[in-house]
Write a protein that holds these residues in place. Structure first.
Motif, short mmCIF file in Angstrom:
data_model
loop_
_atom_site.label_atom_id
_atom_site.label_comp_id
_atom_site.label_asym_id
_atom_site.label_seq_id
_atom_site.Cartn_x
_atom_site.Cartn_y
_atom_site.Cartn_z
N ILE A 6 -6.34 7.23 -1.23
CA ILE A 6 -5.04 7.84 -1.45
C ILE A 6 -3.98 6.88 -0.91
CG2 ILE A 6 -3.56 9.84 -1.05
CD1 ILE A 6 -6.15 11.42 -0.41
N ALA A 7 -3.03 6.51 -1.78
CA ALA A 7 -1.94 5.61 -1.40
C ALA A 7 -0.69 6.43 -1.09
CB ALA A 7 -1.67 4.62 -2.52
N PHE A 8 -0.02 6.08 -0.01
CA PHE A 8 1.20 6.76 0.42
C PHE A 8 2.33 5.74 0.55
CE2 PHE A 8 -2.22 9.33 2.11
CZ PHE A 8 -1.78 10.63 1.99
N HIS A 9 3.54 6.22 0.36
CA HIS A 9 4.75 5.42 0.58
C HIS A 9 5.73 6.28 1.36
CE1 HIS A 9 8.78 3.84 -0.53
NE2 HIS A 9 8.17 2.71 -0.24
N ARG A 10 6.50 5.62 2.20
CA ARG A 10 7.50 6.36 2.99
C ARG A 10 8.81 5.60 2.98
NH1 ARG A 10 7.68 6.82 9.40
NH2 ARG A 10 9.48 8.17 9.55
N LYS A 11 9.87 6.28 2.60
CA LYS A 11 11.21 5.71 2.73
C LYS A 11 11.63 5.93 4.18
CE LYS A 11 12.48 6.45 -2.05
NZ LYS A 11 13.32 7.15 -3.00
N PRO A 12 12.40 5.01 4.75
CA PRO A 12 12.82 5.16 6.15
C PRO A 12 13.40 6.56 6.42
CG PRO A 12 13.48 3.02 5.34
CD PRO A 12 12.94 3.79 4.16
N ARG A 17 3.87 -1.74 6.72
CA ARG A 17 5.22 -1.21 6.92
C ARG A 17 5.40 0.21 6.40
NH1 ARG A 17 10.45 -4.04 8.25
NH2 ARG A 17 11.97 -2.41 7.82
N HIS A 18 5.84 0.37 5.16
CA HIS A 18 6.11 1.70 4.61
C HIS A 18 5.08 2.13 3.58
CE1 HIS A 18 9.90 1.87 6.71
NE2 HIS A 18 10.23 0.70 6.20
N GLN A 19 3.89 1.52 3.64
CA GLN A 19 2.81 1.88 2.72
C GLN A 19 1.51 2.01 3.50
OE1 GLN A 19 2.58 -0.71 -0.71
NE2 GLN A 19 4.77 -1.07 -0.64
N VAL A 20 0.75 3.02 3.15
CA VAL A 20 -0.54 3.25 3.80
C VAL A 20 -1.56 3.60 2.72
CG1 VAL A 20 -1.81 4.80 5.34
CG2 VAL A 20 0.47 4.07 5.96
N LEU A 21 -2.77 3.09 2.91
CA LEU A 21 -3.89 3.46 2.05
C LEU A 21 -4.94 4.09 2.94
CD1 LEU A 21 -5.21 3.33 -0.79
CD2 LEU A 21 -6.20 1.14 -0.08
N VAL A 22 -5.36 5.30 2.59
CA VAL A 22 -6.41 5.98 3.35
C VAL A 22 -7.58 6.28 2.42
CG1 VAL A 22 -4.77 7.07 4.95
CG2 VAL A 22 -5.53 8.32 2.94
N GLN A 23 -8.74 6.42 3.02
CA GLN A 23 -9.89 6.88 2.25
C GLN A 23 -10.34 8.20 2.85
OE1 GLN A 23 -13.70 4.74 2.21
NE2 GLN A 23 -13.70 5.12 0.01
N GLY A 79 11.98 9.35 5.94
CA GLY A 79 11.45 10.38 5.05
C GLY A 79 9.98 10.65 5.30
N PRO A 80 9.42 11.59 4.56
CA PRO A 80 8.00 11.92 4.71
C PRO A 80 7.11 10.92 3.98
CG PRO A 80 8.95 13.25 2.98
CD PRO A 80 10.08 12.44 3.57
N TRP A 81 5.85 10.88 4.35
CA TRP A 81 4.86 10.10 3.62
C TRP A 81 4.53 10.87 2.35
CZ3 TRP A 81 3.59 5.26 4.72
CH2 TRP A 81 3.80 4.80 6.01
N LEU A 82 4.65 10.22 1.20
CA LEU A 82 4.37 10.86 -0.08
C LEU A 82 3.32 10.07 -0.84
CD1 LEU A 82 8.00 11.78 -1.16
CD2 LEU A 82 6.27 13.30 -0.21
N ILE A 83 2.49 10.78 -1.57
CA ILE A 83 1.40 10.16 -2.32
C ILE A 83 1.95 9.44 -3.55
CG2 ILE A 83 -0.71 10.62 -3.64
CD1 ILE A 83 -1.08 13.12 -1.85
N THR A 84 1.49 8.19 -3.73
CA THR A 84 1.86 7.43 -4.92
C THR A 84 0.69 7.30 -5.89
OG1 THR A 84 1.33 5.33 -3.85
CG2 THR A 84 3.61 6.11 -3.68
N GLY A 85 -0.51 7.62 -5.42
CA GLY A 85 -1.67 7.58 -6.28
C GLY A 85 -2.94 7.91 -5.50
N TYR A 86 -3.97 8.28 -6.25
CA TYR A 86 -5.25 8.60 -5.63
C TYR A 86 -6.36 8.41 -6.66
CZ TYR A 86 -5.37 12.93 -8.27
OH TYR A 86 -5.41 13.83 -9.29
N GLY A 87 -7.57 8.30 -6.19
CA GLY A 87 -8.69 8.20 -7.11
C GLY A 87 -9.88 7.50 -6.50
N GLN A 88 -10.85 7.24 -7.33
CA GLN A 88 -12.12 6.63 -6.92
C GLN A 88 -12.00 5.11 -6.95
OE1 GLN A 88 -15.75 8.47 -7.21
NE2 GLN A 88 -14.35 9.55 -5.87
N GLY A 89 -11.11 4.58 -6.17
CA GLY A 89 -10.96 3.13 -6.18
C GLY A 89 -10.42 2.60 -4.91
#
Length: 97
Positions: free
Chosen positions: A79-85, A53-59, A87-97
């Motif tokens: 890189i984890a992203f979240h989007r409010k209806p 839905r409003h969350q995406v995880l990309v590598q 709104g833009p996709w914004l990063i909520t976290g990133y890293g080697q995992g």
């Protein structure tokens, strides 16, 4: 991809703008808060791992060079992203995992 472009341009403000406000601390003091110390990222390729839905995880895979060493040698980040209806996709976290 635009976040990596902002990093490569050493644009601290543009880099911060890619994060949700509560998560901007993840980049605000990156490499001591000195953008001139940031690594350069080349051959960046990203693909979606998970979409809910409003969350995406990309590598993203890349080649990092330069900087003070905090990301030197890394070859990928999740890189984890979240989007409010609406709104833009914004990063909520990133890293080697």
């Amino acid at each position: 991809m635009s976040w990596f472009k902002a990093i490569n341009a050493h644009d601290h403000g543009a880099s911060l703008a890619h994060f949700e406000p509560a998560q901007r601390h993840n980049i605000a003091d990156w490499d001591g808060g000195d953008p001139s110390m940031w690594a350069h990222f080349a051959n960046v390729q990203c693909h979606r791992i998970k979409n809910v839905r409003h969350q995406v995880l990309v590598q993203c895979t890349f080649r990092s060079t330069g900087g003070d060493g905090s990301s030197n040698g890394d070859t990928f980040w999740s890189i984890a992203f979240h989007r409010k209806p609406g709104g833009p996709w914004l990063i909520t976290g990133y890293g080697q995992g």
